[in-house]
Design a protein around this motif. Structure first.
Motif, PDB file in Angstrom:
ATOM      1  N   LEU C  37      -2.134  -3.113   1.545  1.00 24.72           N
ATOM      2  CA  LEU C  37      -2.676  -2.494   0.335  1.00 24.72           C
ATOM      3  C   LEU C  37      -2.727  -0.978   0.537  1.00 24.72           C
ATOM      4  N   GLY C  64      -4.711  -5.367  -9.893  1.00 21.70           N
ATOM      5  CA  GLY C  64      -4.174  -4.936  -8.620  1.00 21.70           C
ATOM      6  C   GLY C  64      -5.208  -4.428  -7.639  1.00 21.70           C
ATOM      7  N   ARG C  66      -8.053  -4.773  -5.008  1.00 20.35           N
ATOM      8  CA  ARG C  66      -8.472  -5.872  -4.156  1.00 20.35           C
ATOM      9  C   ARG C  66      -9.787  -5.581  -3.431  1.00 20.35           C
ATOM     10  N   ALA C  67     -10.211  -4.328  -3.394  1.00 18.14           N
ATOM     11  CA  ALA C  67     -11.492  -4.019  -2.739  1.00 18.14           C
ATOM     12  C   ALA C  67     -11.981  -2.675  -3.228  1.00 18.14           C
ATOM     13  N   ALA C 106      -5.747  -1.194  -3.393  1.00 20.02           N
ATOM     14  CA  ALA C 106      -5.020  -1.896  -4.450  1.00 20.02           C
ATOM     15  C   ALA C 106      -3.602  -2.177  -3.989  1.00 20.02           C
ATOM     16  N   VAL C 107      -2.897  -2.963  -4.800  1.00 23.70           N
ATOM     17  CA  VAL C 107      -1.560  -3.405  -4.379  1.00 23.70           C
ATOM     18  C   VAL C 107      -0.519  -2.298  -4.436  1.00 23.70           C
ATOM     19  N   SER C 270     -11.177  -6.438   2.055  1.00 22.43           N
ATOM     20  CA  SER C 270     -10.127  -7.104   1.279  1.00 22.43           C
ATOM     21  C   SER C 270      -9.457  -8.229   2.046  1.00 22.43           C
ATOM     22  N   ARG C 272      -6.957  -7.746   3.928  1.00 22.96           N
ATOM     23  CA  ARG C 272      -5.539  -7.404   4.043  1.00 22.96           C
ATOM     24  C   ARG C 272      -5.444  -6.072   4.791  1.00 22.96           C
TER      25      ARG C 272
END
Lengths: 291, 169, 761
Positions: C37, C64, C66-67, C106-107, C270, C272
């Motif tokens: 991310l 998009g 994620r945290a 985010a992605v 997240s 990730r």
């Protein structure tokens, strides 16, 4: 999600059609060195970008007896490297070769530079010194505007959203004419001018008297400044010394510089005086040397 | 706008990608194609670390749309060493790369890919440059480590070698 | 080059050059992991305010994302090198524009930026403390109301907005004024400047299932970041692994934690891997730049120019958090003394809080600022007394065996040779060769920072040598230099050595790439390891060659004895088969430098270790109408002790002078009302190829007692003298004495407000 839809018209007519269709939701893309930055920084948000890379007829340079034509998509690099622009027209080369690094000059266009309308644009005073005029094409046809009427203020021009700038026309120079461009900044490259000056002089057959003058200032007002009063003090007068000093003073009075992070208004005004005088001296030197 | 398929010719190889049209060439090179030799920094055409060649001309890929690069020949730093197709064995460094190594022109190295490509573009057009011309040609590539001196020395040396000897690319 | 060395001392190509010229070298900014991310930091828009709330709900709901993290997600921990005053996110009070308040992952970068735009912060602005004067005024608002509660290095002298006052007192300056025929007082100012590395600060963090986080980062001090991050994450340091893939320039700006904590916290939340990288704007508003200063310098001299006393105060505007301020304020007092014999000294360095970005360490921290004052004033004194500036310095400089300002005994003092050779090379005494043209000199001294270094050195069965070091290569070629020392000791070639570096889990501890110490300390650690390897190799070889250790030597990748030789490869192979492998651990820490503790107070850096000495000389012209400066010639004479690799030492000099010229002529971070006006590279003006002249380097060698082959630290010194050398040359050229950095064309033509502040009695 892309911020914009991208179009690649392959004719002038198509490009104009797209502009007419999307109006102020569209921007033309030439070199991109201004537009892409502005989009990335959020200062511009076109929903449509119309790339000009495949539109024919925008990249020619013609230097003829009746005038000089620069296609709107002529790059600064091409201006730098066109031999016909290197003689008395040299201020064009001098103005073109100082913007950015060669990476920028390889793609940045004269039309893009004009359309961006930065008060500090280096090439603009040179174009104005050569009586530059832009030709705009829209659904209603073509129109021509002197650059001083095209540039309205910082980042504002008279171009209507449905119009495309296709070329810039410049005057040829009579015999015994010369041009010069000078700029001042805090470093010697990659510099937005603190002050820049373009001058053009036409001398009489004795090379001692000025017949015609153009003195054009950049970075000292919201748009480019033609120092008419300075020009008036030069025409018909002997070159050098007192008349150049008075013209430089008049040029100082005709500018409205600001204080900003690059320089104070007072310093800009001082530099105008110095650079105008030096640009005029250089024109005389060049005219005489060419003879 | 949806993603569009593009084909980019990079170092004489075809690369396909599916991208939004607002993506820059720099971002597509580094993120989609894993070609991280081209570097990222100011994203403002002020520093030159993102320099690539497009049809032999140096451009700042941070402000160059990937869609505009279609149909053009893109050269990145990864494409400079010999591929083995010509006379030199694969992996032979370009004279510029060799000269940068030999002349102590590399310190942290982050500006170097862009610097070498800017130099290459200039030397390909001006085989016998003066020091002043080299400095002008590299004025759009900032280096914070070297003070430029050994970079200029390296380019002068490479120019000399390229002008007299066989060039591999 | 020294006779008798085969590898050390030669200008060999650096080990990491091929990767760098082919683009295959990976920097932290290039590093990526699958499923990664992108993290962005939400930063304060106010210079001083109570933070009422930060609303992240909208951001968290965006596509998009994620945290999202705020102060609530970080341990209630403060960190800092000298004073632990800095939080990860401002919990209640905001202290500078740019201070982190929250972060998102985010992605894509676009999605992260969109999320930032959806975060709303509500502030109750307070009057900001905008500059040194405001911070030091009586009844000034406090930047840190709770300053007393912070943990700090015990010796610091802290009080309100002053986070340290360091002091050197020698003799009695009052007596010195009485003995002086003339006393000169001047005030100087310098601007905040940025290191300008071309690679942004970057980190990628990933947690594994055992609760360990690995962070790939371009930090110069992986072990320091490991410790700080462990505190922030509230886990044991052994659960934090910092790996440095490659650094695109540091110059001190990448010493301390920069984005690693955001990456680690976002990755934890997240689940990730997360990458965080700074933008140019963030670098110029929220990094660790060099402090701006105000310097007051009072110096007394006899009629023939001998220094009798010096009183100096240097105030560092160290911003919202102490950062490196307290240490820098200490070092500054050593620079204010200069490499001069001065019997009476009263020197103080103050680190002061304001509501601007916290400042850190930038190549020779405090050096250029303090030296600008000292060396400018020396020229002013020389001209006032009618003494040649070179002569004035020669009358006062230190020599072998003299005392430094804190009483340390100075050895290997190459200063006079540096000064004379630099002056000679610039064509002294022809100080004003033409109209608008002048020459200037400046001298200085600097330290080689201590701290410990460990290495593992392994000889492989193929004859190659692996050097494992916790140090980091930041571009100086220091690790190449250390490898040269190792190759010399083992009797192998540089090409035989592979370097593995910068991994807190697998490479030994290193104090870090700071203070010009890496080649020096890692080189010495290599010598220690080589000595141990020699012992083991000789032991093994003795059986082969049927002889004892005293007759053996390492030469040509072999152990050579009177009756034959055996290759290192063969011995390593045998050791691997029967003895676990040919490997040694080498360590080094510089011995302390004795000084007089009674002379110092609040002083974090009371002696210069293995000091270096240097002289700069410049010949330039000034266009009096435009103020444009053109440098014709620039010479540096630097006492390097022993040049481990001359071409890269020249590189340090050339690059250091280039940075110094930037600070002198064109660079400044401009604040107005607590906001940076020029947070971009268009208006933060670093020198280009057309702005930096050719620089002549004269490597002087007065070998020290500690460094490998007598080497001293070389990386920082070239940054120190350019401002004063150029200011002195400009004064000689057009009579304009500019006491404020940067010396812009505008200041030369119009004079700086307040001008050359000072005078003589």
């Amino acid at each position: 999600m892309s911020r914009f839809e991208y179009h690649q018209p392959e004719s002038l007519a198509d490009a104009v059609d797209l502009a007419a269709r999307f109006g102020d939701r569209a921007s033309f893309l030439a070199g991109g060195t201004d537009l892409i930055v502005q989009i990335e920084r959020g200062r511009a948000a076109p929903r449509h970008v119309i790339g000009l890379g495949r539109v024919p007829g925008l990249t020619g340079v013609e230097v003829g007896e009746r005038g000089i034509t620069l296609g709107a998509c002529v790059t600064h690099r091409v201006i730098e490297q066109t031999p016909a622009l290197a003689g008395p027209l040299r201020c064009l080369v001098e103005g073109a070769e100082v913007i950015g690094g060669h990476q920028v000059r390889n793609v940045a266009t004269v039309g893009g530079n004009l359309a961006n309308a930065s008060p500090a644009a280096d090439l603009v005073p040179c174009l104005v010194a050569l009586d530059g005029a832009v030709t705009l094409v829209g659904p209603g046809g073509e129109r021509k505007l002197p650059i001083e009427r095209f540039l309205l203020g910082p980042n504002r021009t008279a171009r209507r959203p449905e119009e495309l700038m296709i070329r810039v026309g410049l005057s040829t120079l009579p015999p015994r004419a010369a041009t010069a461009f000078l700029k001042a900044g805090r470093r010697r490259a990659m510099e937005i001018s603190v002050v820049c000056v373009a001058a053009r002089l036409v001398l009489d057959s004795s090379f001692e008297r000025c017949l015609e003058a153009r003195v054009v200032l950049g970075a000292v007002a919201p748009t480019v400044v033609r120092a008419h009063a300075a020009e008036g003090l030069l025409e018909g007068q002997p070159v050098g010394g007192e008349s150049f000093r008075r013209a430089a003073e008049a040029a100082q009075e005709s500018c409205r510089p600001i204080d900003d992070v690059r320089a104070s208004a007072r310093f800009r005004q001082h530099l105008v005086g110095v650079l105008v005088r030096r640009a005029l001296d250089r024109c005389v030197e060049r005219a005489r040397r060419a003879a | 706008m949806a993603r569009i398929p593009i084909t980019l010719t990079i170092n004489r190889e075809l690369h396909e990608a599916l991208i939004e049209p607002d993506r820059t060439l720099l971002d597509v090179l580094r993120t989609d194609l894993g070609l991280t030799g081209t570097k990222t920094n100011c994203l403002d055409a002020e520093c030159g670390v993102c320099t690539v060649l497009v049809d032999g001309l140096a451009v700042n890929s941070c402000l160059y749309l990937a869609v505009v690069a279609q149909g053009r020949a893109i050269t990145t730093i990864e494409g400079l060493a010999s591929t083995g197709e010509g006379l030199a064995p694969a992996g032979t460094l370009h004279p510029l790369q060799e000269a940068f190594v030999e002349h102590g022109a590399v310190q942290c190295g982050y500006c170097i890919p862009g610097m070498i490509l800017s130099a290459k573009a200039y030397l390909d057009d001006h085989p016998r440059p003066t020091e002043a011309q080299i400095r002008e040609a590299l004025a759009g590539n900032l280096c914070r480590c070297t003070g430029y001196q050994k970079i200029v020395d390296a380019v002068l040396a490479a120019a000399s070698r390229m002008a007299t000897g066989a060039v591999t690319s | 080059m020294s006779t008798g060395t085969r590898v050390a001392g030669r200008s060999l190509p650096r080990i990491d050059a091929p990767g760098k010229v082919t683009g295959s070298a990976v920097y932290a900014a290039d590093f990526a992991l699958p499923g990664m991310l992108y993290g962005k930091v939400f930063r304060s828009a106010e210079p001083h305010a109570r933070l009422v709330r930060v609303d992240t709900a909208r951001a968290a709901a965006m596509p998009g994302v994620r945290a999202v993290i705020t102060a609530a997600d970080a341990a209630d921990v403060r960190y800092g090198a000298a004073v632990k005053d800095e939080p990860v996110f401002a919990p209640d009070v905001v202290r500078y524009v740019g201070q982190p308040l929250a972060a998102v992952a985010a992605v894509s970068l676009e999605a992260a930026e969109a999320a930032l735009a959806a975060i709303e912060a509500v502030y109750e602005p307070r009057p900001p403390v905008l500059d040194l004067a405001a911070a030091l005024a009586p009844a000034a608002p406090l930047v840190h109301e709770g300053w007393r509660s912070y943990t700090a290095i015990p010796i610091l002298q802290r009080d309100g907005n002053v986070c340290n006052r360091a002091r050197i007192v020698v003799g009695d300056v009052e007596r010195g004024w009485v003995e002086a025929a003339h006393v000169f007082e001047h005030r100087f100012t310098t601007a905040m400047v940025h290191q300008g590395y071309t690679e942004p600060r970057a980190a990628v963090a990933a947690w594994d299932s055992s609760g360990q986080v690995t962070v790939w980062s371009n930090t110069q001090l992986p072990f320091d970041v490991q410790a700080t991050l462990a505190d922030i994450l509230a886990i044991a340091p052994s659960k934090v692994r910092i790996i440095v893939p490659g650094v695109g320039g540091g110059f001190g700006g990448k010493l301390r934690i920069g984005v690693e904590h955001f990456a680690a916290l976002l990755a934890r939340k997240s689940g990730r891997p997360v990458k965080v990288m700074t933008t140019s704007e963030e670098e110029l508003t929220a990094a660790y730049p060099r402090q701006g200063t105000v310097i007051e310098l009072k110096t007394g001299v006899t009629r023939d120019g001998r220094l009798t006393a010096r009183q100096g105060r240097i105030y560092f505007d160290t911003g919202a958090f102490a950062g490196s301020g307290p240490g820098v304020a200490s070092v500054a007092t050593m620079v204010l003394a200069g490499p001069y014999r001065t019997p009476n000294l009263h020197l103080e360095g103050y680190a002061v809080y304001t509501n601007k970005t916290n400042c850190g360490s930038y190549r020779a921290p405090s050096g250029p600022q303090a030296n600008f004052a000292v060396e400018s004033q020396m020229d002013i004194i020389a001209d006032a007394l009618g003494i040649d500036p070179l002569e004035l310095r020669l009358r006062n400089i230190v020599h072998e065996g003299d005392e430094g300002p804190t009483g340390q005994v100075l050895t290997a003092v190459g200063l006079e040779e540096c000064l004379r050779r630099a002056a000679d090379a610039i064509g002294w005494p022809d100080r004003r060769p033409g109209p608008g043209r002048g020459k200037g000199l400046a001298i200085g001294w600097w330290t080689t920072t201590g701290g410990s270094s460990g290495v593992y050195v392994k000889i492989n069965p193929d004859g190659s040598v692996t050097l494992s070091t916790g140090a980091v290569e930041i571009g100086t070629a220091a690790l190449t230099g250390a490898a040269q020392v190792l190759a010399e000791a083992l009797g192998v070639d540089l090409a035989d050595i592979t370097v593995i570096s910068g991994d807190t889990a697998s490479t030994p501890f290193d104090f870090g790439a700071q203070g010009s110490r890496t080649a020096f300390a890692v080189g010495n650690a290599c010598r220690a390891a080589a000595a141990e390897l020699e012992r083991k190799l000789f032991e093994l070889a003795a059986a082969h060659l049927k002889t004892t250790g005293d007759t053996l030597e390492l030469r040509d990748k072999h152990v050579v004895g009177p009756g034959g030789r055996v290759s290192l490869a063969e011995l390593a192979r045998q050791s691997q088969v029967a003895g676990g492998g040919m490997i040694a651990h080498g360590t080094f820490i510089a011995p302390g430098t004795a000084y007089d503790t009674k002379r110092v107070e609040g002083h974090v850096y009371p002696a210069f270790h293995s000091p270096s000495f240097h002289a700069h000389a410049v010949d330039l012209s000034v266009d009096a109408e435009t103020g444009e400066v053109t440098i014709h010639k620039y010479v540096v004479a630097q006492d390097v002790g022993f040049a481990l690799n001359p071409i890269y030492i020249e590189g340090q000099i050339e690059g250091g002078v280039a940075q110094g010229l930037g600070q002198t002529l064109s660079e400044e971070i401009v604040y107005r009302d607590g906001r940076v006006l020029n947070a971009n590279l268009t208006d933060y003006k670093m020198p280009t190829t057309l702005d930096v002249p050719r620089i002549e380097s004269i490597l002087v060698a007065h070998p020290g007692r500690v460094g490998p082959f007598g080497a001293k630290g070389v990386g920082e010194p070239p940054n120190i003298e350019p401002p004063a050398a150029v200011a002195n040359a400009i004064a000689a050229a057009v009579g304009a004495r500019i006491t404020s950095l940067p010396i812009t064309a505008e200041k030369i033509v119009l004079g700086h407000p307040g001008g050359a502040t000072g005078g003589a009695r």
